[in-house]
Design an enzyme around this catalytic site. Structure first.
Site, mmCIF file in Angstrom:
data_model
loop_
_atom_site.group_PDB
_atom_site.id
_atom_site.type_symbol
_atom_site.label_atom_id
_atom_site.label_comp_id
_atom_site.label_asym_id
_atom_site.label_seq_id
_atom_site.Cartn_x
_atom_site.Cartn_y
_atom_site.Cartn_z
ATOM 1 N N SER A 85 0.999 -1.198 0.034
ATOM 2 C CA SER A 85 -0.095 -0.002 -0.168
ATOM 3 C C SER A 85 0.845 1.194 0.019
ATOM 4 O O SER A 85 2.045 1.234 0.520
ATOM 5 C CB SER A 85 -0.817 0.238 1.320
ATOM 6 O OG SER A 85 -1.669 -1.295 1.182
HETATM 7 N N1 SAH Z 1 -1.374 -4.700 3.873
HETATM 8 C C1 SAH Z 1 -0.420 -4.726 2.669
HETATM 9 C C2 SAH Z 1 -1.152 -4.471 1.348
HETATM 10 C C3 SAH Z 1 -1.484 -5.899 0.831
HETATM 11 S S1 SAH Z 1 -2.538 -5.854 -0.781
HETATM 12 C C4 SAH Z 1 0.598 -3.694 2.773
HETATM 13 O O1 SAH Z 1 1.082 -3.524 3.969
HETATM 14 O O2 SAH Z 1 1.258 -3.111 1.907
HETATM 15 C C5 SAH Z 1 -3.906 -6.704 -0.384
HETATM 16 C C6 SAH Z 1 -3.596 -8.185 0.003
HETATM 17 O O3 SAH Z 1 -5.020 -8.448 0.339
HETATM 18 C C7 SAH Z 1 -3.283 -9.293 -0.952
HETATM 19 O O4 SAH Z 1 -2.148 -9.560 -0.482
HETATM 20 C C8 SAH Z 1 -4.316 -9.960 -1.274
HETATM 21 O O5 SAH Z 1 -3.781 -11.305 -1.416
HETATM 22 C C9 SAH Z 1 -5.185 -9.960 0.163
HETATM 23 N N2 SAH Z 1 -6.444 -10.438 0.182
HETATM 24 C C10 SAH Z 1 -7.322 -10.222 -0.886
HETATM 25 N N3 SAH Z 1 -8.621 -10.710 -0.462
HETATM 26 C C11 SAH Z 1 -8.385 -11.073 0.705
HETATM 27 C C12 SAH Z 1 -9.237 -11.966 1.568
HETATM 28 N N4 SAH Z 1 -10.362 -12.615 1.219
HETATM 29 N N5 SAH Z 1 -8.542 -12.809 2.817
HETATM 30 C C13 SAH Z 1 -7.168 -12.237 3.042
HETATM 31 N N6 SAH Z 1 -6.572 -11.463 2.254
HETATM 32 C C14 SAH Z 1 -7.075 -10.963 1.029
#
Ligand code: SAH
Length: 219
Positions: free
Chosen positions: A69
């Protein structure tokens, strides 16, 4: 601290300080959160080839179609959750590379973090170990179901956009607890803050955002 954690050149403290100044200018005024952005080695959460861009205020790819993010958004979400209360238990959905998890781990006693992609979840466990962060529990699972066993949570942070807010998450929120979640379809997403009160959920729109979609099931 090792040179690796400290960073050099584009990953140095100067680069981090510039990022903090930008985020402050964009309106984040929590000194606690600004300090966490300035001290968390974001370059260790992306591939080496992208490390020189880690302190730009942008989302970056982390593989498997997912992103780390934007630091400003991580700051906004963290600030919205801490308000002024203490977070004992936090639930994070969409751990990805774990940048947000490590920041949450500094403001919550325990972070329960769910990631649906197994390869990212295991990479994250190694990274947490490497960084000596030991108050984050990682689960390879579907975050739309929450993590019932440890509920209720004082804070829930969702890092993938849902079209509707999963009821498991609002159910697992403590009274007085806060949930921050991007809601909507690609190109039309709002970052929402929901607070659970005795009279129901209070809603507030924080920002217009662009997150990867929340997907059910695991892989
Ligand atoms: N928190 C991260 C950003 C991750 S991007 C940071 O610190 O930068 C979003 C993440 O959500 C991805 O890795 C994706 O695989 C996950 N995701 C999407 N749908 C999900 C679900 N239903 N349960 C758990 N993770 C999920």
């Amino acid at each position: 601290m090792t040179a690796d954690l400290r960073g050099i050149g584009m990953t140095s403290q100067r680069a981090r300080d510039r990022l903090v100044a930008q985020i402050r200018k964009m309106g984040v005024d929590s000194e606690l959160v600004l300090n966490l952005i300035g001290t968390t080695p974001r370059h260790l959460f992306v591939d080496e080839a992208l490390a020189s861009r880690a302190y730009e205020n942008n989302a970056l790819p982390i593989g498997l179609g997912q992103t780390i993010s934007q630091p400003y958004i991580v700051a906004v979400m963290t600030a919205a959750l801490i308000n002024n209360g203490k977070i004992v238990k936090a639930l994070e959905i969409g751990a990805g590379c774990g940048y947000q998890s490590v920041i949450l781990a500094k403001v919550a006693e325990t972070v329960y973090s769910i990631e649906r992609i197994g390869a990212l979840a295991s990479k994250l466990r190694n990274r947490l170990h490497q960084l000596h962060v030991n108050n984050v529990r990682v689960r390879h699972g579907d975050g739309t179901l929450g993590w019932e066993k440890n509920a209720p949570y004082d804070a829930i942070l969702v890092a993938a956009a849902a079209v509707g807010i999963p009821s498991a998450l609002t159910d697992q929120l403590a009274l007085g607890g806060r949930l921050v979640i991007p809601v909507g379809r690609p190109g039309d997403q709002k970052l929402m803050l929901l607070t659970k009160t005795a009279n129901g959920l209070e809603e507030q729109i924080l920002e217009l955002v662009s997150f990867v979609p929340m997907v059910g099931g695991i892989t």
